[in-house]
Design a protein around this motif. Structure first.
Motif, mmCIF file in Angstrom:
data_model
loop_
_atom_site.group_PDB
_atom_site.id
_atom_site.type_symbol
_atom_site.label_atom_id
_atom_site.label_comp_id
_atom_site.label_asym_id
_atom_site.label_seq_id
_atom_site.Cartn_x
_atom_site.Cartn_y
_atom_site.Cartn_z
ATOM 1 N N GLY A 109 -2.750 2.590 3.478
ATOM 2 C CA GLY A 109 -2.012 1.374 3.188
ATOM 3 C C GLY A 109 -2.289 0.876 1.777
ATOM 4 N N ASP A 110 -1.816 -0.330 1.478
ATOM 5 C CA ASP A 110 -2.004 -0.899 0.147
ATOM 6 C C ASP A 110 -3.383 -1.540 0.007
ATOM 7 O OD1 ASP A 110 0.598 -0.216 -0.574
ATOM 8 O OD2 ASP A 110 1.405 -2.076 0.247
ATOM 9 N N LEU A 111 -3.841 -1.659 -1.240
ATOM 10 C CA LEU A 111 -5.048 -2.435 -1.509
ATOM 11 C C LEU A 111 -4.754 -3.913 -1.262
ATOM 12 C CD1 LEU A 111 -6.368 -0.817 -4.810
ATOM 13 C CD2 LEU A 111 -7.330 -0.563 -2.519
ATOM 14 N N LYS A 112 -5.651 -4.576 -0.560
ATOM 15 C CA LYS A 112 -5.482 -5.995 -0.244
ATOM 16 C C LYS A 112 -6.368 -6.839 -1.160
ATOM 17 C CE LYS A 112 -2.866 -4.848 3.240
ATOM 18 N NZ LYS A 112 -1.391 -4.986 3.127
ATOM 19 N N PRO A 113 -5.782 -7.687 -2.009
ATOM 20 C CA PRO A 113 -6.605 -8.512 -2.907
ATOM 21 C C PRO A 113 -7.512 -9.456 -2.125
ATOM 22 C CG PRO A 113 -4.305 -8.503 -3.595
ATOM 23 C CD PRO A 113 -4.341 -7.893 -2.235
ATOM 24 N N LEU A 114 -8.733 -9.632 -2.602
ATOM 25 C CA LEU A 114 -9.677 -10.599 -2.036
ATOM 26 C C LEU A 114 -9.832 -11.740 -3.026
ATOM 27 C CD1 LEU A 114 -12.438 -8.153 -0.702
ATOM 28 C CD2 LEU A 114 -10.570 -9.217 0.589
ATOM 29 N N THR A 115 -9.406 -12.915 -2.657
ATOM 30 C CA THR A 115 -9.439 -14.062 -3.572
ATOM 31 C C THR A 115 -10.247 -15.232 -3.040
ATOM 32 O OG1 THR A 115 -7.344 -14.858 -2.636
ATOM 33 C CG2 THR A 115 -7.207 -13.442 -4.584
ATOM 34 N N ALA A 116 -10.535 -15.253 -1.745
ATOM 35 C CA ALA A 116 -11.291 -16.366 -1.177
ATOM 36 C C ALA A 116 -12.702 -16.379 -1.740
ATOM 37 C CB ALA A 116 -11.325 -16.255 0.347
ATOM 38 N N SER A 117 -13.207 -17.560 -1.996
ATOM 39 C CA SER A 117 -14.548 -17.679 -2.587
ATOM 40 C C SER A 117 -15.615 -17.086 -1.676
ATOM 41 C CB SER A 117 -14.862 -19.149 -2.877
ATOM 42 O OG SER A 117 -14.775 -19.928 -1.694
ATOM 43 N N ARG A 141 -15.057 -0.455 10.023
ATOM 44 C CA ARG A 141 -15.044 -1.386 8.886
ATOM 45 C C ARG A 141 -14.542 -0.678 7.637
ATOM 46 N NH1 ARG A 141 -18.577 -3.026 4.961
ATOM 47 N NH2 ARG A 141 -20.289 -1.739 5.772
ATOM 48 N N SER A 142 -13.512 -1.228 7.044
ATOM 49 C CA SER A 142 -12.981 -0.664 5.805
ATOM 50 C C SER A 142 -13.821 -1.138 4.623
ATOM 51 C CB SER A 142 -11.523 -1.070 5.621
ATOM 52 O OG SER A 142 -11.385 -2.478 5.689
ATOM 53 N N ALA A 143 -13.587 -0.540 3.456
ATOM 54 C CA ALA A 143 -14.449 -0.768 2.298
ATOM 55 C C ALA A 143 -13.856 -1.785 1.333
ATOM 56 C CB ALA A 143 -14.701 0.546 1.569
ATOM 57 N N ARG A 144 -14.741 -2.429 0.590
ATOM 58 C CA ARG A 144 -14.340 -3.319 -0.492
ATOM 59 C C ARG A 144 -14.566 -2.623 -1.833
ATOM 60 N NH1 ARG A 144 -17.708 -7.987 2.431
ATOM 61 N NH2 ARG A 144 -18.677 -6.045 3.177
ATOM 62 N N ALA A 190 -11.234 -8.036 -6.933
ATOM 63 C CA ALA A 190 -11.767 -7.435 -5.710
ATOM 64 C C ALA A 190 -10.629 -7.119 -4.752
ATOM 65 C CB ALA A 190 -12.770 -8.374 -5.049
ATOM 66 N N TYR A 191 -10.795 -6.018 -4.008
ATOM 67 C CA TYR A 191 -9.783 -5.561 -3.057
ATOM 68 C C TYR A 191 -10.473 -5.022 -1.817
ATOM 69 C CZ TYR A 191 -6.713 -5.582 -7.146
ATOM 70 O OH TYR A 191 -6.016 -5.949 -8.265
ATOM 71 N N ARG A 192 -9.677 -4.842 -0.782
ATOM 72 C CA ARG A 192 -10.123 -4.130 0.409
ATOM 73 C C ARG A 192 -9.180 -2.953 0.647
ATOM 74 N NH1 ARG A 192 -13.508 -5.095 4.552
ATOM 75 N NH2 ARG A 192 -13.794 -7.295 4.024
ATOM 76 N N THR A 193 -9.751 -1.790 0.892
ATOM 77 C CA THR A 193 -8.969 -0.622 1.269
ATOM 78 C C THR A 193 -9.190 -0.340 2.746
ATOM 79 O OG1 THR A 193 -8.629 1.755 0.923
ATOM 80 C CG2 THR A 193 -10.835 0.913 0.510
ATOM 81 N N GLU A 194 -8.194 0.191 3.408
ATOM 82 C CA GLU A 194 -8.318 0.485 4.835
ATOM 83 C C GLU A 194 -9.071 1.781 5.101
ATOM 84 O OE1 GLU A 194 -4.537 0.381 6.740
ATOM 85 O OE2 GLU A 194 -4.085 -1.658 6.102
ATOM 86 N N ASP A 246 6.600 -4.925 -3.803
ATOM 87 C CA ASP A 246 7.851 -4.174 -3.772
ATOM 88 C C ASP A 246 7.958 -3.191 -4.931
ATOM 89 O OD1 ASP A 246 8.045 -6.108 -5.706
ATOM 90 O OD2 ASP A 246 10.106 -6.710 -5.216
ATOM 91 N N GLU A 247 7.043 -3.297 -5.920
ATOM 92 C CA GLU A 247 7.054 -2.367 -7.037
ATOM 93 C C GLU A 247 5.904 -1.378 -6.980
ATOM 94 O OE1 GLU A 247 7.076 -4.394 -10.734
ATOM 95 O OE2 GLU A 247 8.823 -5.635 -10.270
ATOM 96 N N ALA A 248 4.955 -1.599 -6.089
ATOM 97 C CA ALA A 248 3.770 -0.755 -6.050
ATOM 98 C C ALA A 248 4.104 0.608 -5.455
ATOM 99 C CB ALA A 248 2.675 -1.434 -5.214
ATOM 100 N N ASP A 249 3.418 1.629 -5.965
ATOM 101 C CA ASP A 249 3.559 2.961 -5.397
ATOM 102 C C ASP A 249 2.920 3.007 -4.021
ATOM 103 O OD1 ASP A 249 4.791 3.866 -7.675
ATOM 104 O OD2 ASP A 249 2.932 4.585 -8.587
ATOM 105 N N GLU A 250 3.469 3.836 -3.140
ATOM 106 C CA GLU A 250 2.839 4.067 -1.857
ATOM 107 C C GLU A 250 1.533 4.837 -2.083
ATOM 108 O OE1 GLU A 250 3.592 3.186 1.274
ATOM 109 O OE2 GLU A 250 5.199 1.928 0.494
ATOM 110 N N PRO A 251 0.485 4.537 -1.282
ATOM 111 C CA PRO A 251 -0.743 5.322 -1.408
ATOM 112 C C PRO A 251 -0.458 6.797 -1.157
ATOM 113 C CG PRO A 251 -1.082 3.376 -0.039
ATOM 114 C CD PRO A 251 0.389 3.489 -0.269
ATOM 115 N N LYS A 252 -1.079 7.670 -1.943
ATOM 116 C CA LYS A 252 -0.799 9.086 -1.809
ATOM 117 C C LYS A 252 -2.075 9.902 -1.958
ATOM 118 C CE LYS A 252 4.056 9.159 -3.097
ATOM 119 N NZ LYS A 252 4.228 7.730 -3.315
#
Length: 438
Positions: free
Chosen positions: A47-55, A307-310, A339-343, A382-388
């Protein structure tokens, strides 16, 4: 004589390229048989990288800078003698890595199926038995021209897995003279931590899963016995051991480094500010595509865990007198800038360049190979590439990467990514990774 030598090197180079090409074909055939009988857990993609923004999320990534007092470093240098630089270490490189054509079939199985390695070498068995390989960094990280002074260098981290209780977990770095890629020579230096105000030192106890050499500093991941997040070494403060003994530190008659000719005493560290559950920077790499340059970090996760990784980054400092170190606040804190989370689970190495992130996943218990995924960040969904990931084998599975690469290092001046798995050190163009995952 010089002309004939060049011809021999060219023939050797052509033979190695043909051999690596043949190895890739053989590994692809093996992947075909493996893929026909089993599936991997990564077929669906991360899946896509999920941004982590919460303090609450970004606060866990904060580091605190600790510097070894200058008086302690000066006392150690006075006792051991004038520090030396990288050139002096390379002058003592008296061992040679084996070319791929001389690697064993088991060692060559550590190479990726797709994309194929363009360069490959193997460490000697006699001085790597009982040691676990880890992070890789190069003079391409240290300086944007790819060289450190007149030298092209590869650094390889290792940690000891056998020996006495005192020896187990000890960390060292292989200094590889990469000036001639047809003949890589190397020597060892012990990683150490000053103690007793610089009157002595002890060995760093850690699995060196990640390293980044930036400007004149070497940042090393720390875990196991040393729970600090990162240790910092000064490449201009390498000390010579004066006694060739198994002991570490001050001994009768001088200074010993477990039998190695050189020792690097840490000049500082970055301590995790969060609680015990805070993500640990287990793998790191350099990203020169950001402003300022940044240290990319990722946490390891279990292959069969839920648990997925950060993944995150810290900016390097641009302040005078703080060269090669991370940017800090007035109170010495280092904050993640992204920071991001990957599945993905089973995460090992991470690399970022531009808007692309490259994440390696270790081979699972039923897999012969791992996977390398390319994920996108920094653009609208909508512009990001699909994970490959690259595909290989009759069933076009994604387990095409090396079984266990704990770090990735991009040598921007040459366009190559360097890493290692087992006793196999290899490189391949970043463009080939993009091509096979595109």
């Amino acid at each position: 004589m010089k002309q004939r030598g060049r011809h021999r090197r060219r023939r050797r180079g052509r033979a190695l390229r043909a051999f690596l090409s043949g190895t890739a074909v053989a590994l692809t055939a093996a992947a075909t048989m493996i893929s026909a009988s089993q599936a991997t857990v990564t077929d669906h993609g991360p899946g896509d990288l999920k941004p982590l923004t919460a303090s609450a999320d970004t606060g866990e990534l904060r580091l605190t800078e600790n510097r070894v007092p200058q008086a302690s470093l000066d006392r150690l240098a006075t006792g051991m003698g004038r520090p030396v630089g990288v050139g002096a270490v390379l002058a003592g490189a008296d061992r040679s890595l084996r070319d791929a054509i001389d690697c064993t079939p088991a060692e060559r199985r550590a190479l990726p199926v797709s994309p194929a390695a363009s360069r490959a070498y193997c460490w000697n068995t006699d001085d790597t038995a009982g040691w676990q390989p880890g992070g890789v960094t190069t003079s391409g990280d240290a300086d944007d021209d790819g060289a450190w002074g007149a030298n092209r260098v590869i650094l390889s981290g290792w940690s000891r897995t056998d020996g006495t209780a005192a020896d187990r977990g000890m960390a060292r770095v292989g200094f590889v003279n990469a000036g001639d890629l047809n003949h890589l020579s190397y020597t060892w230096a012990l990683l150490a931590v000053p103690v007793d105000g610089g009157r002595d030192y002890r060995g760093l106890v850690s699995h060196v899963s990640g390293m980044v050499w930036y400007q004149d500093k070497l940042l090393v991941t720390a875990d196991d016995g040393d729970r600090t997040g990162l240790y910092v070494y000064d490449m201009n403060r390498i000390q010579r051991a004066t006694v060739a003994a198994d002991a570490v530190g001050r001994v009768p008659g001088g200074w010993s480094a477990n039998g190695y000719p050189f020792v690097l005493p840490a000049i500082g560290s970055y301590e995790l500010s969060g609680d015990s559950d805070a993500p640990h920077p287990a793998t790191v790499s350099l990203d020169r595509s950001t402003v300022p340059d940044s240290l990319v970090a990722g946490e390891w996760t279990l292959d069969d865990g839920d648990r997925s990784a950060r993944l995150w980054r810290y900016p390097f400092s641009t302040a005078p007198g703080h060269e090669g170190l991370l940017a800090t606040t007035a109170t010495g804190r280092v904050r993640a800038s992204e920071a991001y989370r990957t599945e993905l689970t089973g995460v090992r190495g991470v690399l970022s360049y531009g808007a692309k992130w490259y994440v390696t996943r270790a081979a699972g218990p039923r897999d012969a190979h791992g996977t390398l995924w390319r994920q996108d960040a920094g653009r609208p969904d909508d512009e990001a590439d699909e994970p490959k990931a690259a595909v290989c084998g009759a069933k076009e599975k994604h387990d095409c990467w090396s079984p266990q690469t704990e770090s990735l290092s991009y040598w921007e001046a040459t366009g190559e990514v360097w890493t290692q798995s087992g006793r196999t050190l290899f490189a391949l163009p970043l463009a080939s990774i993009d091509r096979t995952t595109g």
